[in-house]
Structure formats: structure tokens, C-alpha cells
Scaffold this motif. Structure first.
Motif, PDB file in Angstrom:
ATOM      1  N   LEU A 428       0.828  -1.204   0.000  1.00 14.75           N
ATOM      2  CA  LEU A 428       0.000   0.000   0.000  1.00 14.75           C
ATOM      3  C   LEU A 428       0.863   1.255   0.000  1.00 14.75           C
ATOM      4  CD1 LEU A 428      -2.852  -1.023   2.480  1.00 14.75           C
ATOM      5  CD2 LEU A 428      -2.839  -1.134  -0.023  1.00 14.75           C
ATOM      6  N   MET A 429       1.960   1.240   0.756  1.00 13.94           N
ATOM      7  CA  MET A 429       2.851   2.399   0.760  1.00 13.94           C
ATOM      8  C   MET A 429       3.458   2.622  -0.621  1.00 13.94           C
ATOM      9  SD  MET A 429       4.716   2.502   4.508  1.00 13.94           S
ATOM     10  CE  MET A 429       5.130   0.772   4.677  1.00 13.94           C
ATOM     11  N   ASP A 430       3.812   1.536  -1.328  1.00 13.43           N
ATOM     12  CA  ASP A 430       4.294   1.670  -2.701  1.00 13.43           C
ATOM     13  C   ASP A 430       3.297   2.455  -3.540  1.00 13.43           C
ATOM     14  OD1 ASP A 430       6.572   0.233  -2.172  1.00 13.43           O
ATOM     15  OD2 ASP A 430       5.924  -1.594  -3.208  1.00 13.43           O
ATOM     16  N   ARG A 431       2.031   2.073  -3.451  1.00 11.83           N
ATOM     17  CA  ARG A 431       1.003   2.720  -4.264  1.00 11.83           C
ATOM     18  C   ARG A 431       0.818   4.184  -3.899  1.00 11.83           C
ATOM     19  NH1 ARG A 431       0.081  -2.655  -4.294  1.00 11.83           N
ATOM     20  NH2 ARG A 431      -1.186  -3.570  -5.975  1.00 11.83           N
ATOM     21  N   MET A 432       1.095   4.530  -2.647  1.00  6.60           N
ATOM     22  CA  MET A 432       0.986   5.923  -2.209  1.00  6.60           C
ATOM     23  C   MET A 432       2.261   6.709  -2.497  1.00  6.60           C
ATOM     24  SD  MET A 432      -2.078   6.325  -1.101  1.00  6.60           S
ATOM     25  CE  MET A 432      -1.907   7.941  -0.307  1.00  6.60           C
TER      26      MET A 432
END
Length: 449
Positions: A428-432
Motif C-alpha cells: 500500500l505504501m508503494d502505491r501511495m
């Protein structure tokens, strides 16, 4: 490793009045407005990606928490029935866990590391749990918005001890550092003022829309027909929230403890906490949507209840008793199990509500939900047994095309190394736009997500 954020968008747009800077929602006319404002031209900027996390305490009734199939025909267990209209919008994830939570000797508070994966300190004199992933994201991209992250709740922080540990753990989902929880706001009026006021949190003496009406009128001729309709809905939503906050401050106390006086013997303060729990939750969820629409924040968490919550669920038909002692620990008594199931369904109905709200809001050729990722989760699985061998996790939203929905992802039999909830957080952090080599107990992303 320091997180590496993606570049910030070049421009934001506001309506301004005395003491007010009201951010506009994303509009397809935005590039034209920027060109008119700067006389230098502007490149089109798409809507940003948002992350919202909805937490409910005390786990689920395991027998009723399951999903089969895929897409719009996916079968859902009784605990998930509120999500039936959103089967094609969601990812059901089974089998994720946190090793440090599973090994903790504190059956409740030791599990309160859902967003960090770090061990909860069992020393009563030392408050410590890892920085949560939402705050890692906020630390990297929060300077792009007026509010780096929105941290909301329904129940106040508790200062008592449980299992010899501070209830600050049970009251806090989001941690800005390993030793300091993020400030959780439970008052809708304060949240509203922070989003649409002058940034100081001071209450305004008149409607926000009244304060910016002159500039709002001048905006009409400069936007497209679709954007004109969208602005009308946006302003109507703000006015509705203002009215609901005003009504909430006048309601009788319906939930929790009751005062010794039927009527107060002193002037009533402004901006009181709503005492109708479902209305309070809905209002706070609407404020999350508003914050995302206004681009006041791109990261939000909301705790529907604290861990070890004594929230009385008599507002749900056919349910009597406090969530923790009466309903979660039901002794497998059929009548109490049925009531516990209804609390699960109520929690999921709140997640279905914010999913539907965001799905209904257009952002050009996409929706607010398309440009977001929402996560619903608890820190326990079987609330009655305090089990944490796996966690209930749901995702909705397409993450701007980075998340394929209508699926079930089952990691239960893939080995402990491949089912870490912190691997989900890394993904999820990657996507953000925040990429780390590792987080919590994980160094790899969640496969197949």
C-alpha cells in the motif's frame, strides 16, 4: 531507509473568504482555471490517490467471516452481508497476521499494532509501539495537503490500565512515532473546522459557504456543465454537514453513561459530541469523504470503537449489552453469538457506507473510490478467543488502476513468511508513492495484490 515520495502536483485551487480557505474538489476544468489564474498555462493534473483505513475492535465471529467465488457473484458469509452490493469493488484477504501480536502475552492490547507490526511494550512504565504505516506515508507526502493525515475516532482515549498496560494502546490505531500516538479527533465540529476553516481549528460565526459565496458565484461561468453540477453537490454536502453538526449539538445523551441531572445546570458548550452512535459514525465518515474531496488530506484513519470497547450496542435492533464483555465474550451462547454477529454486520455496514459514498462521487471519467484504496480491518480474528492467527482484512477501491478488485486472496496455507500483514502495508505504501526496503517484520511485498 528514508521513504521516496512521488512529485507533488503543481497547483491547488481554493475559494477564499474572511478567515476561510475552502479547497475545491477535483474538477475537469481545473487546468483551465489554473491557466486563467496564472496566464502562463498549466498542465492537466489528475486526481490524487488517497488511503482510508476503517478500524473496528474485538474481531469477528469466525464461522460467519468467509467469501467464495469472484466478482459480482462472490458469495459472502453472514458477517459480510453489508458488502454484497460491493463484491465487485472489493478484495477479501484471508490469512494475514502479525508475528509480534500473535506472540504477545497481552490478549487485547498486545494486538494493537495492526498498522505497525512492531511489538507492543509489555513494560507498564514504557509506552512503545512502532510508527504506523499511515504516519510513515503522512511524513513523506503530508506536506502536499493542509492536513498531513486525518486521525478520527468515536470513543475518547482512555487512561485506565488493562492487563497492567495503558489503554493508550487500545485507544490508538495511528502512531506518529514509536512512543507517541497521533492525536485522535472525536468531535465532528472540530474536524469540520480543521478542514474548511482557516487552518487554526477556530469555529466560525457563520456558514463556511456564506463566507466564500462571492467567489463561489464568480466561479460558475468558468467551469464546465459537469463541473457546475459537481460543485453544486459539493456545496450541498458541506451545508448538510454544517446542519447535522448543529443538530448533533442539541441532542439528548442516548449512549454510554448518563448524567445525574436531566438538564444541565450551566450553559451548554458549543460543538458537543453527538450521542447517537450511528449518526456520529456516519458524520465522521462523511468528513473523511469531504477531506478527500477537498484534497485537505490523502491519508485518513478512523476507529469505530476502541479496543476493549464498552460501547453499548442497543442502537442495533435485537442487541443488548456492551461490545466487549457482553457480546464479544459470548461463551458460545447462541443468543449472544447472534447479537455479536449483528455488531460485525453493523461495523461492515459503516465500511459499505463510505465505499458507496466514494463510489458515487465523480472525478472526471473515474470516481473518488477509483482514485482511492480503503481498508477495513480489526486487530483480532476470533474476538471471543483473542485469536490473532489471522486478521480480518477487506480492501475496496481500485487505487488508480493498481488494485484489481472482485477477488479473494488467501494466504493461510502459503507459509508464515508469505502472509505478513506488514507485506500488505509495504504494498500500500508503494502505491501511495512511499517505497521502503522493509517495514515492521516484512521485507517483501504481498504477492498477487
Amino acid at each position: 531507509m528514508m521513504p521516496t515520495p512521488t512529485p507533488a502536483p503543481s497547483r491547488r485551487h481554493f475559494l477564499r473568504g474572511v478567515g476561510v480557505a475552502l479547497a475545491l474538489p477535483w474538477l475537469e476544468s481545473m487546468p483551465a482555471l489554473a491557466q486563467a489564474a496564472t496566464a502562463k498555462g498549466a498542465a492537466a493534473v489528475g486526481p490524487p490517490l488517497r488511503l482510508g483505513i476503517v478500524y473496528f475492535s474485538n474481531g469477528v465471529e469466525p464461522a460467519h467471516w468467509w467469501a467464495k467465488g469472484s466478482g459480482a457473484t462472490m458469495e459472502l458469509g453472514p458477517g459480510l452481508t453489508p458488502m454484497l452490493p460491493h463484491r465487485d469493488d472489493m478484495v477479501f484477504i484471508r490469512g494475514l497476521y502479525s508475528q509480534s501480536a500473535l506472540s504477545s502475552t497481552s490478549p487485547h492490547l498486545g494486538r494493537m499494532n495492526l498498522l505497525s507490526g512492531a511489538p507492543v511494550s509489555l513494560d507498564p512504565d514504557v509506552i512503545r509501539v512502532g510508527t504506523s504505516m499511515d504516519q510513515v506515508i503522512a511524513g513523506a507526502i503530508g506536506d502536499r495537503t493542509a492536513v498531513p493525515s486525518l486521525v478520527l475516532g468515536i470513543e475518547p482515549n482512555e487512561l485506565r490500565l488493562e492487563d497492567g498496560l495503558s489503554m493508550v494502546y487500545g485507544s490508538s490505531l495511528s502512531w506518529v512515532s514509536p512512543t507517541r500516538p497521533a492525536t485522535k479527533e472525536i468531535y465532528p465540529a472540530r474536524t469540520f473546522d480543521r478542514l474548511v476553516g482557516d487552518g487554526t481549528g477556530r469555529a466560525l460565526d457563520r456558514s463556511i459557504l456564506d463566507a466564500v459565496q462571492d467567489e463561489a458565484r464568480g466561479l460558475g461561468p468558468r467551469v464546465s456543465r459537469d463541473d457546475h453540477h459537481k460543485l453544486g453537490e459539493y456545496f450541498e454536502g458541506i451545508r448538510d454537514i454544517e446542519k447535522r453538526i448543529e443538530r448533533a449539538s442539541k441532542e439528548e445523551r442516548l449512549e454510554g453513561w448518563r448524567p445525574t441531572l436531566a438538564q444541565p445546570d450551566m450553559p451548554r458548550p458549543k460543538h458537543e459530541l453527538p450521542q447517537d452512535v450511528p449518526a456520529h459514525m456516519k458524520l465522521m465518515l462523511d468528513l473523511v469523504v469531504l477531506a478527500f474531496q477537498m484534497d485537505k488530506t490523502r491519508v485518513a484513519t478512523i476507529m469505530l470503537n476502541n479496543d476493549l470497547s464498552q460501547m453499548n450496542f442497543r442502537f442495533v435492533e435485537g442487541v443488548q449489552g456492551a461490545l466487549h464483555l457482553d457480546l464479544t465474550h459470548n461463551g458460545r451462547v447462541a443468543s449472544k453469538e447472534a447479537m455479536y454477529l449483528k455488531t460485525n454486520q453493523f461495523h461492515l455496514a459503516q465500511f459499505a457506507y463510505i465505499t458507496e459514498r466514494m463510489k458515487s462521487i465523480s472525478e472526471g471519467e473515474s470516481t473518488l473510490l477509483d482514485n482511492s484504496i480503503l481498508m477495513c480491518a480489526s486487530s483480532l480474528f476470533d474476538g471471543d478467543l483473542h485469536s490473532a492467527e489471522q486478521l480480518p482484512v477487506l480492501l475496496t477501491g481500485k487505487g488508480q488502476g493498481t488494485l484489481r478488485t472482485g477477488r479473494i486472496l488467501d494466504y493461510m496455507d502459503k507459509g508464515d513468511a508469505n502472509r505478513k500483514v506488514c507485506s500488505l502495508h509495504l504494498s500500500l505504501m508503494d502505491r501511495m508513492g512511499v517505497r521502503l526496503d522493509g517495514f515492521g517484520d516484512a521485507s517483501s511485498r504481498l504477492e498477487e495484490l
